[in-house]
Design a protein around this motif. Structure first.
Motif, PDB file in Angstrom:
ATOM      1  N   MET A   1       0.889  -1.233   0.177  1.00  0.00           N
ATOM      2  CA  MET A   1      -0.024  -0.092  -0.125  1.00  0.00           C
ATOM      3  C   MET A   1       1.028   1.109  -0.050  1.00  0.00           C
ATOM      4  O   MET A   1       0.541   2.241  -0.916  1.00  0.00           O
TER       5      MET A   1
ATOM      6  N   LEU B   1      -4.180  -8.161  -2.650  1.00  0.00           N
ATOM      7  CA  LEU B   1      -3.646  -6.958  -1.961  1.00  0.00           C
ATOM      8  C   LEU B   1      -3.416  -5.797  -2.978  1.00  0.00           C
ATOM      9  O   LEU B   1      -3.567  -4.688  -2.892  1.00  0.00           O
TER      10      LEU B   1
ATOM     11  N   ILE C   1      -6.372  -3.555  -4.114  1.00  0.00           N
ATOM     12  CA  ILE C   1      -6.900  -2.476  -3.068  1.00  0.00           C
ATOM     13  C   ILE C   1      -6.290  -1.386  -3.275  1.00  0.00           C
ATOM     14  O   ILE C   1      -5.235  -1.012  -3.643  1.00  0.00           O
ATOM     15  N   ASP C   2      -7.343  -0.099  -3.338  1.00  0.00           N
ATOM     16  CA  ASP C   2      -6.635   1.290  -3.488  1.00  0.00           C
ATOM     17  C   ASP C   2      -6.154   1.689  -2.347  1.00  0.00           C
ATOM     18  O   ASP C   2      -6.825   1.858  -1.461  1.00  0.00           O
ATOM     19  N   PRO C   3      -4.903   2.174  -2.450  1.00  0.00           N
ATOM     20  CA  PRO C   3      -4.245   2.846  -1.267  1.00  0.00           C
ATOM     21  C   PRO C   3      -4.711   4.124  -0.495  1.00  0.00           C
ATOM     22  O   PRO C   3      -4.307   4.512   0.259  1.00  0.00           O
TER      23      PRO C   3
ATOM     24  N   GLN D   1      -7.742   4.608  -0.474  1.00  0.00           N
ATOM     25  CA  GLN D   1      -8.969   4.366   0.322  1.00  0.00           C
ATOM     26  C   GLN D   1      -8.681   4.101   1.805  1.00  0.00           C
ATOM     27  O   GLN D   1      -7.582   3.874   2.359  1.00  0.00           O
ATOM     28  N   ASP D   2      -9.747   3.285   2.314  1.00  0.00           N
ATOM     29  CA  ASP D   2      -9.378   2.626   3.864  1.00  0.00           C
ATOM     30  C   ASP D   2      -8.709   1.174   3.529  1.00  0.00           C
ATOM     31  O   ASP D   2      -9.269   0.066   3.650  1.00  0.00           O
ATOM     32  N   TRP D   3      -7.605   1.353   3.195  1.00  0.00           N
ATOM     33  CA  TRP D   3      -6.809   0.177   2.789  1.00  0.00           C
ATOM     34  C   TRP D   3      -6.649  -0.756   4.033  1.00  0.00           C
ATOM     35  O   TRP D   3      -6.625  -1.960   3.949  1.00  0.00           O
ATOM     36  N   ARG D   4      -6.236  -0.408   5.362  1.00  0.00           N
ATOM     37  CA  ARG D   4      -6.050  -1.059   6.541  1.00  0.00           C
ATOM     38  C   ARG D   4      -7.153  -2.078   6.807  1.00  0.00           C
ATOM     39  O   ARG D   4      -7.020  -3.199   7.046  1.00  0.00           O
TER      40      ARG D   4
ATOM     41  N   ARG E   1      -9.534  -3.126   4.770  1.00  0.00           N
ATOM     42  CA  ARG E   1     -10.025  -4.153   3.676  1.00  0.00           C
ATOM     43  C   ARG E   1      -8.655  -5.104   3.818  1.00  0.00           C
ATOM     44  O   ARG E   1      -8.729  -6.298   3.581  1.00  0.00           O
ATOM     45  N   THR E   2      -7.296  -4.621   3.786  1.00  0.00           N
ATOM     46  CA  THR E   2      -6.262  -5.718   3.905  1.00  0.00           C
ATOM     47  C   THR E   2      -6.534  -6.581   5.083  1.00  0.00           C
ATOM     48  O   THR E   2      -5.807  -7.782   4.995  1.00  0.00           O
TER      49      THR E   2
END
Length: 192
Positions: free
Chosen positions: A101, A161, A164-166, A168-171, A173-174
């Motif tokens: 990310m 991984l 996922i758009d970094p 956005q709220d990546w934490r 989602r990851t």
């Protein structure tokens, strides 16, 4: 007398190289087209020193990528030394997600460096695959994950991984994705 290609760098030369990589990572993450002259200036090195280390943009970008991947890979053994194997694996997955990310801005520079005709291809995931193997084997031996999962299987399982758009709220989602992968690894474990 010229230095042999594989000879270790003098300590000052090594510091210059590391400083160039540090500055280049920050600059190329912000802007894939960051001028090499600006990177050299911010790193506090002359053009000659810069180009001796990195004769062209592609060499710099690919070395940053290799260096960052190696750091993620090296963290696997450090985690195994201080945590239970399945905990080390799950925490390492978070390290890998953080790398994916926070280095997303570098992706454009990597694409540019590897997409021109005659340019080198993007390096493989060999250090990361090896680190995943180390963690998977330790967790398998401890009986906390299902047997037979390979590093390649693992990388395919977490490939989401990179979708996922970094920005956005990546934490959130990851974490969800990696918890699902970890649940799948634990299913069928002999110790469960």
């Amino acid at each position: 007398m010229r230095q042999k290609k594989d000879a270790p760098l003098r300590s000052d030369a090594q510091r210059n190289r590391e400083r160039i990589l540090e500055v280049a990572l920050a600059e190329l993450t912000l802007c894939a087209d960051a001028p090499l002259s600006a990177i050299a200036k911010k790193a506090g090195v002359g053009q000659g020193t810069f180009y001796r280390n990195f004769p062209h943009r592609e060499a710099l970008v690919l070395e940053i990528y290799r260096h960052e991947m190696q750091q993620v890979a090296d963290s696997a053994a450090q985690l195994l030394a201080t945590r239970e194997p399945d905990q080390a694996l799950r925490e390492w997955m978070d390290h890998l997600a953080g790398f994916a990310m926070t280095k997303a801005g570098l992706a454009d520079a990597i694409r540019q460096a590897t997409s021109t005709p005659g340019s080198p291809g993007k390096p493989g995931h060999t250090p990361v695959t090896s680190a995943a193997e180390l963690l998977l084997r330790a967790a398998e031996e401890a009986g906390t994950i299902r047997p037979g999962v390979t590093g390649d299987d693992f990388l395919l399982a977490i490939a989401g991984l990179w979708q996922i758009d970094p920005r956005q709220d990546w934490r959130t989602r990851t974490t969800r994705l990696l918890d699902l992968v970890m649940d799948g690894l634990r299913a069928g474990a002999p110790g469960r």
